[in-house]
Design a protein around this motif. Sequence first.
Motif, PDB file in Angstrom:
ATOM      1  N   PRO A   1       0.805  -1.228   0.000  1.00  0.00           N
ATOM      2  CA  PRO A   1       0.000   0.000   0.000  1.00  0.00           C
ATOM      3  C   PRO A   1       0.838   1.279   0.000  1.00  0.00           C
ATOM      4  CG  PRO A   1      -0.962  -1.594   1.497  1.00  0.00           C
ATOM      5  CD  PRO A   1       0.344  -2.185   1.031  1.00  0.00           C
ATOM      6  N   ALA A   2       2.033   1.232   0.593  1.00  0.00           N
ATOM      7  CA  ALA A   2       2.875   2.430   0.634  1.00  0.00           C
ATOM      8  C   ALA A   2       3.212   2.948  -0.755  1.00  0.00           C
ATOM      9  CB  ALA A   2       4.166   2.129   1.403  1.00  0.00           C
ATOM     10  N   GLY A   3       3.226   2.077  -1.750  1.00  0.00           N
ATOM     11  CA  GLY A   3       3.496   2.522  -3.113  1.00  0.00           C
ATOM     12  C   GLY A   3       2.430   3.469  -3.619  1.00  0.00           C
ATOM     13  N   THR A   4       1.172   3.136  -3.359  1.00  0.00           N
ATOM     14  CA  THR A   4       0.076   4.001  -3.782  1.00  0.00           C
ATOM     15  C   THR A   4       0.065   5.303  -2.989  1.00  0.00           C
ATOM     16  OG1 THR A   4      -1.274   2.113  -4.444  1.00  0.00           O
ATOM     17  CG2 THR A   4      -2.429   4.164  -4.001  1.00  0.00           C
ATOM     18  N   SER A   5       0.299   5.197  -1.694  1.00  0.00           N
ATOM     19  CA  SER A   5       0.349   6.396  -0.858  1.00  0.00           C
ATOM     20  C   SER A   5       1.437   7.348  -1.329  1.00  0.00           C
ATOM     21  CB  SER A   5       0.583   5.997   0.601  1.00  0.00           C
ATOM     22  OG  SER A   5       0.682   7.127   1.432  1.00  0.00           O
ATOM     23  N   ALA A   6       2.601   6.794  -1.695  1.00  0.00           N
ATOM     24  CA  ALA A   6       3.716   7.633  -2.156  1.00  0.00           C
ATOM     25  C   ALA A   6       3.411   8.290  -3.491  1.00  0.00           C
ATOM     26  CB  ALA A   6       4.984   6.792  -2.261  1.00  0.00           C
ATOM     27  N   ILE A   7       2.706   7.615  -4.361  1.00  0.00           N
ATOM     28  CA  ILE A   7       2.319   8.231  -5.637  1.00  0.00           C
ATOM     29  C   ILE A   7       1.457   9.459  -5.382  1.00  0.00           C
ATOM     30  CG2 ILE A   7       0.949   7.913  -7.738  1.00  0.00           C
ATOM     31  CD1 ILE A   7       1.734   4.911  -7.554  1.00  0.00           C
ATOM     32  N   ILE A   8       0.480   9.307  -4.486  1.00  0.00           N
ATOM     33  CA  ILE A   8      -0.435  10.415  -4.207  1.00  0.00           C
ATOM     34  C   ILE A   8       0.296  11.585  -3.554  1.00  0.00           C
ATOM     35  CG2 ILE A   8      -2.476  11.106  -2.896  1.00  0.00           C
ATOM     36  CD1 ILE A   8      -3.426   8.166  -3.194  1.00  0.00           C
ATOM     37  N   SER A   9       1.143  11.297  -2.567  1.00  0.00           N
ATOM     38  CA  SER A   9       1.804  12.375  -1.826  1.00  0.00           C
ATOM     39  C   SER A   9       2.996  12.955  -2.586  1.00  0.00           C
ATOM     40  CB  SER A   9       2.248  11.881  -0.453  1.00  0.00           C
ATOM     41  OG  SER A   9       3.167  10.805  -0.570  1.00  0.00           O
ATOM     42  N   ASP A  10       3.845  12.102  -3.148  1.00  0.00           N
ATOM     43  CA  ASP A  10       5.112  12.570  -3.718  1.00  0.00           C
ATOM     44  C   ASP A  10       5.005  12.982  -5.179  1.00  0.00           C
ATOM     45  OD1 ASP A  10       5.967  11.790  -1.253  1.00  0.00           O
ATOM     46  OD2 ASP A  10       7.195  10.116  -1.935  1.00  0.00           O
ATOM     47  N   ILE A  11       4.126  12.352  -5.943  1.00  0.00           N
ATOM     48  CA  ILE A  11       4.008  12.681  -7.365  1.00  0.00           C
ATOM     49  C   ILE A  11       2.851  13.637  -7.617  1.00  0.00           C
ATOM     50  CG2 ILE A  11       3.598  11.749  -9.675  1.00  0.00           C
ATOM     51  CD1 ILE A  11       5.029   9.218  -8.830  1.00  0.00           C
ATOM     52  N   LEU A  12       1.687  13.349  -7.046  1.00  0.00           N
ATOM     53  CA  LEU A  12       0.544  14.243  -7.234  1.00  0.00           C
ATOM     54  C   LEU A  12       0.571  15.431  -6.282  1.00  0.00           C
ATOM     55  CD1 LEU A  12      -2.417  11.727  -7.687  1.00  0.00           C
ATOM     56  CD2 LEU A  12      -1.020  12.818  -9.446  1.00  0.00           C
ATOM     57  N   GLY A  13       1.331  15.309  -5.186  1.00  0.00           N
ATOM     58  CA  GLY A  13       1.372  16.387  -4.199  1.00  0.00           C
ATOM     59  C   GLY A  13       0.070  16.546  -3.435  1.00  0.00           C
ATOM     60  N   LYS A  14      -0.639  15.438  -3.252  1.00  0.00           N
ATOM     61  CA  LYS A  14      -1.929  15.449  -2.569  1.00  0.00           C
ATOM     62  C   LYS A  14      -1.846  14.678  -1.259  1.00  0.00           C
ATOM     63  CE  LYS A  14      -3.872  17.656  -5.989  1.00  0.00           C
ATOM     64  NZ  LYS A  14      -4.388  19.055  -5.848  1.00  0.00           N
ATOM     65  N   ASP A  15      -2.884  14.801  -0.461  1.00  0.00           N
ATOM     66  CA  ASP A  15      -2.948  14.147   0.845  1.00  0.00           C
ATOM     67  C   ASP A  15      -3.682  12.809   0.698  1.00  0.00           C
ATOM     68  OD1 ASP A  15      -3.272  13.330   3.443  1.00  0.00           O
ATOM     69  OD2 ASP A  15      -4.297  15.164   4.119  1.00  0.00           O
ATOM     70  N   PRO A  16      -2.997  11.692   0.914  1.00  0.00           N
ATOM     71  CA  PRO A  16      -3.683  10.399   0.792  1.00  0.00           C
ATOM     72  C   PRO A  16      -4.894  10.272   1.702  1.00  0.00           C
ATOM     73  CG  PRO A  16      -1.310  10.075   0.878  1.00  0.00           C
ATOM     74  CD  PRO A  16      -1.561  11.529   1.197  1.00  0.00           C
ATOM     75  N   THR A  17      -4.859  10.905   2.876  1.00  0.00           N
ATOM     76  CA  THR A  17      -5.975  10.767   3.808  1.00  0.00           C
ATOM     77  C   THR A  17      -7.242  11.461   3.303  1.00  0.00           C
ATOM     78  OG1 THR A  17      -5.426  12.743   5.115  1.00  0.00           O
ATOM     79  CG2 THR A  17      -4.358  10.660   5.736  1.00  0.00           C
TER      80      THR A  17
ATOM     81  N   ASP B   1     -10.326  13.224  -4.676  1.00  0.00           N
ATOM     82  CA  ASP B   1     -10.331  13.624  -3.260  1.00  0.00           C
ATOM     83  C   ASP B   1     -11.757  13.798  -2.733  1.00  0.00           C
ATOM     84  OD1 ASP B   1     -11.297  16.136  -4.016  1.00  0.00           O
ATOM     85  OD2 ASP B   1      -9.356  17.136  -3.792  1.00  0.00           O
ATOM     86  N   VAL B   2     -11.853  14.213  -1.478  1.00  0.00           N
ATOM     87  CA  VAL B   2     -13.153  14.296  -0.806  1.00  0.00           C
ATOM     88  C   VAL B   2     -14.074  15.314  -1.468  1.00  0.00           C
ATOM     89  CG1 VAL B   2     -12.313  13.495   1.431  1.00  0.00           C
ATOM     90  CG2 VAL B   2     -12.178  15.939   0.863  1.00  0.00           C
ATOM     91  N   ASN B   3     -13.506  16.260  -2.223  1.00  0.00           N
ATOM     92  CA  ASN B   3     -14.313  17.248  -2.945  1.00  0.00           C
ATOM     93  C   ASN B   3     -14.648  16.793  -4.364  1.00  0.00           C
ATOM     94  OD1 ASN B   3     -14.232  19.127  -0.755  1.00  0.00           O
ATOM     95  ND2 ASN B   3     -12.155  19.715  -1.390  1.00  0.00           N
TER      96      ASN B   3
END
Length: 407
Positions: free
Chosen positions: A224-240, A260-262
């Motif tokens: 799962p950390a791979g997907t989380s890192a894509i969102i945070s490090d590449i997209l610059g978004k908050d996985p939560t 995202d939530v919006n």
Amino acid sequence: MSVAKLVEDVLAAALCTGCGACGLVCPHNLILFDEDTIQPKLDFDAAICADCDHCHGVCPGLDPETDASEMHIYGRHRAAEERWLGIFTAFFGAQSCSEEIRWASSSGGAVTTLLLASRTRLSVRHTLTMGRNATEGWRASPVVSDSKDVIIANAQSTYQLAPYLNALRVTYDQSPDENVAVVGLACHVQALRKLQRQDTEIGRWAKERVVFMVETACSSNTLPAGTSAIISDILGKDPTRTVNVKYREGLYPGKFQATDVNQDKCAVEFWQILNKLKENKTHRCLSCGDWMSGLADVSVCDGDPNIFDASLNGGQAISKHARVLVRTPTGAEIVEYAAEAGLLDRWGIDLVGFNLGLERKKNRRRHYEQTTLPIPYGPGAGETYERSELRTDEELINPARYRSSKS
């Protein structure tokens, strides 16, 4: 006892596939899973296990028992020339006749079409697919459903580990007389075939009620950390704040998209996420000897032999489609039904041609066979390779081209 052997043979050797089969078969429902490592949590009194051999007996981590399952299914072992594709009776190119399913899919929707066809032809009530976690949408989570809409929504490939087969436990406990279809990876199919050969209550259930299996080819899977890192490090978004993830969204070969939530969507090309996936793989996935298990009723892979190149250099002109291998009479029955009912479009192909996922799988397996590290057993045919055949991943994906094309 089974749990002690599971620890010694599999967990201590880093050979857990994260398939969830041990949780599915535990008679006392003792086995839970770590949501980040996808490893079984065994923090209970092992004396409860007594002489039970359920969890170790079904585990594909060290020994997928492919040879034994092939004898059970086909009455023979695969030949040396069948090492990587396994035993099959027919092959063809295919895509769904439904525009909705094709668009939702990674590779033309052949898998989804066959799963839906099994509901009518084999009276399947429950279908296991990979969806998203209800509260953490960036996490993969298995879903057992009788809803056509849910099955279509989960049509895309998911490049993330989860304790997949464990989700079938509710079906076994609450609906033991209803038929089940499963789409999975090689390790999932191997575990289910091991289970179907066991003379236990749940083994007999699996043999009688898991009536259709489709597998998708797998070069290797990711934590799962791979997907989380894509969102945070590449997209610059908050996985939560992420409520949904698609790995191959849109025109072929697809983009990684997070919502995202919006309901705002952010996407990058598929090739851009591969390094994050590569950084978060397990030893078991990297040393795996199976692109396809060869044990499913039908096996499916991308029709385009090199989705990396298609993503890197623009493959949008390619139509989403799959290569399909039919292995069992059940698989043939579902394929014929889907084609005759106008659900599946198929055409003749040959199996010659480069496939990056398979080549990388072969290359890594060669490497691990020449080390002293514990690795999972492979089929008996053609397991060893010459050192001269080894190549690096960098040679396979051509990093110079990667830099010059997207610098």
